[in-house]
Design a protein around this motif. Structure first.
Motif, short mmCIF file in Angstrom:
data_model
loop_
_atom_site.label_atom_id
_atom_site.label_comp_id
_atom_site.label_asym_id
_atom_site.label_seq_id
_atom_site.Cartn_x
_atom_site.Cartn_y
_atom_site.Cartn_z
N ALA A 98 65.62 128.71 66.08
CA ALA A 98 64.69 127.76 66.68
C ALA A 98 63.26 127.99 66.19
CB ALA A 98 64.75 127.86 68.20
N ARG A 99 62.84 129.25 66.09
CA ARG A 99 61.49 129.54 65.59
C ARG A 99 61.35 129.14 64.12
NH1 ARG A 99 62.11 134.28 68.79
NH2 ARG A 99 62.66 135.50 66.94
N ALA A 100 62.40 129.37 63.34
CA ALA A 100 62.35 128.98 61.92
C ALA A 100 62.24 127.47 61.77
CB ALA A 100 63.59 129.50 61.20
N GLU A 101 62.93 126.73 62.61
CA GLU A 101 62.84 125.26 62.54
C GLU A 101 61.43 124.79 62.89
OE1 GLU A 101 65.09 121.32 64.40
OE2 GLU A 101 65.46 123.32 65.22
N THR A 102 60.84 125.36 63.93
CA THR A 102 59.48 124.99 64.31
C THR A 102 58.49 125.34 63.21
OG1 THR A 102 60.04 125.37 66.63
CG2 THR A 102 57.71 125.28 66.08
N TRP A 103 58.66 126.52 62.60
CA TRP A 103 57.74 126.93 61.54
C TRP A 103 57.85 126.01 60.32
CZ3 TRP A 103 58.53 128.77 56.53
CH2 TRP A 103 57.41 129.31 55.90
N GLU A 143 70.11 132.62 67.66
CA GLU A 143 69.66 131.26 67.96
C GLU A 143 68.15 131.17 68.19
OE1 GLU A 143 70.88 128.31 67.90
OE2 GLU A 143 72.92 128.82 67.32
N PRO A 144 67.52 132.11 68.91
CA PRO A 144 66.05 132.04 69.02
C PRO A 144 65.35 132.12 67.66
CG PRO A 144 66.94 133.50 70.70
CD PRO A 144 68.07 133.18 69.77
N LEU A 145 65.87 132.94 66.76
CA LEU A 145 65.30 133.02 65.42
C LEU A 145 65.45 131.69 64.69
CD1 LEU A 145 64.05 134.68 63.10
CD2 LEU A 145 66.38 135.37 62.49
N ASP A 164 56.12 122.71 61.14
CA ASP A 164 54.67 122.88 61.16
C ASP A 164 54.11 123.03 59.74
OD1 ASP A 164 54.72 122.73 63.87
OD2 ASP A 164 54.64 124.90 64.21
N ARG A 170 68.78 122.56 62.69
CA ARG A 170 69.59 123.68 63.18
C ARG A 170 70.89 123.87 62.41
NH1 ARG A 170 73.60 123.76 67.27
NH2 ARG A 170 74.12 125.91 67.86
#
Length: 341
Positions: free
Chosen positions: A236-241, A232-234, A244, A114
């Motif tokens: 979080a999604r970028a970190e998960t992507w 912040e939601p973007l 993965d 993050r």
């Protein structure tokens, strides 16, 4: 045989992140509270007011010209060397490297991407918004001014708002935004505000920016920092992507384990068709008849006599003399004469 792959530095970094995939509980993620929304609206109004004051060539433009004619770099020449070094705190290249190094260590300690992703998003927003405003208004700087008292707008310049000031607000303000405690956030916010204003005044001292450029650049950087919780939601999604994607690449590069040998297929004996069975029996009978015919060729056509019926024959070259009284095998012996009587 399964082989072990040598871990690279990037693999060790991601292994450190895997130790605690969840964000630590004590890290507070800023949200768009009512207080923040009020500050955002106030800063936006201040931004629009600065642009309007410059467009109408108000008292702010006259102040810009008065400061330029004052020539601070000549009035206080003794601090010129210090200001040359201090203004580097607003240059994007050196400051981005220093802050990225610090946030990279924070990512390592907190086991999350993050901090680095927040820095990347803030710098991207800075380039888009400030760059578009610079090119859209095209204001010339003090060194390239064409007519005294004019606002120098739409003449092909790129200094309005001040990029040094906006970059200082975003680069040093991201440290306050990512602070672990509210107290650290307040102190770092005040420090980043003073540092960014100092960088802006340094550009005015050197004669590269108008005073209104600095005010608008400070407001542009503050707008980005206040609007960052919306992204912040973007983040979080970028970190998960990213994590993965890392897992998929690691699975693709992994050495597969040795597979067990394939089972041997046992042939299945099928019941022959009746017609095929009859053909096979006929072939066997024909083969037996041919074998019997080949055997009968080697037999003698005359009857075979027993050995007992044959006459004794003295072999040629025998050392034993012929014995005329010797009876052949199978003949009855003559009666012996009785003696004595």
């Amino acid at each position: 045989m399964r082989t072990e792959r040598t871990l690279t530095r990037l693999d060790r970094v991601f292994a450190r992140l895997d130790r605690e995939p969840e964000r630590p509980a004590h890290i507070d993620v800023p949200k768009m509270s009512r207080h923040r929304i009020v500050l955002l609206a106030s800063t936006l109004a201040f931004y629009v007011a600065i642009v309007w004051a410059v467009l109408i060539t108000s008292w702010l433009v006259r102040l810009d010209w008065q400061v330029m004619f004052f020539r601070p770099y000549q009035q206080w020449a003794e601090i010129h060397a210090f200001v040359d070094y201090y203004v580097v705190l607003g240059q994007r290249g050196p400051t981005a490297v220093m802050v990225a190094a610090w946030l990279g260590w924070r990512s390592w300690r907190q086991h999350t991407l993050r901090p680095l992703l927040a820095l990347g998003v803030s710098l991207l927003l800075l380039n888009i918004t400030v760059g578009a405003a610079k090119l859209g208004m095209g204001r010339l700087g003090p060194h390239y001014a064409t007519s005294i008292g004019s606002n120098e707008m739409w003449l092909g310049g790129d200094i309005f708002p001040s990029g040094h000031t906006a970059n200082a607000v975003v680069t040093w303000g991201i440290l306050a935004y990512l602070a672990s405690t509210p107290r650290a956030r307040r102190w770092l916010s005040a420090l980043s505000a003073v540092t960014s204003l100092g960088v802006g005044l340094a550009t005015v001292y050197l004669g590269t920016h108008w005073l209104s450029d600095v005010l608008l650049g400070w407001a542009a950087g503050l707008l980005i920092m206040l609007a960052l919780p919306w992204f912040e939601p973007l983040i979080a999604r970028a970190e998960t992507w990213i994590l993965d994607l890392r897992d998929r690449l690691r699975a693709r590069q992994a050495v597969p384990a040795q597979l067990p040998p394939a089972p041997v297929e046992v042939p299945v004996l099928l019941k022959p068709h009746p017609a095929a069975a009859e053909d096979e029996a006929a072939a066997c009978e024909a083969a037996s008849a041919a074998r019997s015919a080949r055997t009968s060729i080697h037999l003698s056509p005359v009857p075979h006599t027993a050995r007992a019926e044959r006459a004794p024959v003295t072999p040629v070259g025998s050392r034993r003399p012929p014995h005329p009284d010797r009876l052949s095998r199978g003949a009855a012996p003559a009666a012996r004469p009785l003696t004595g009587g």
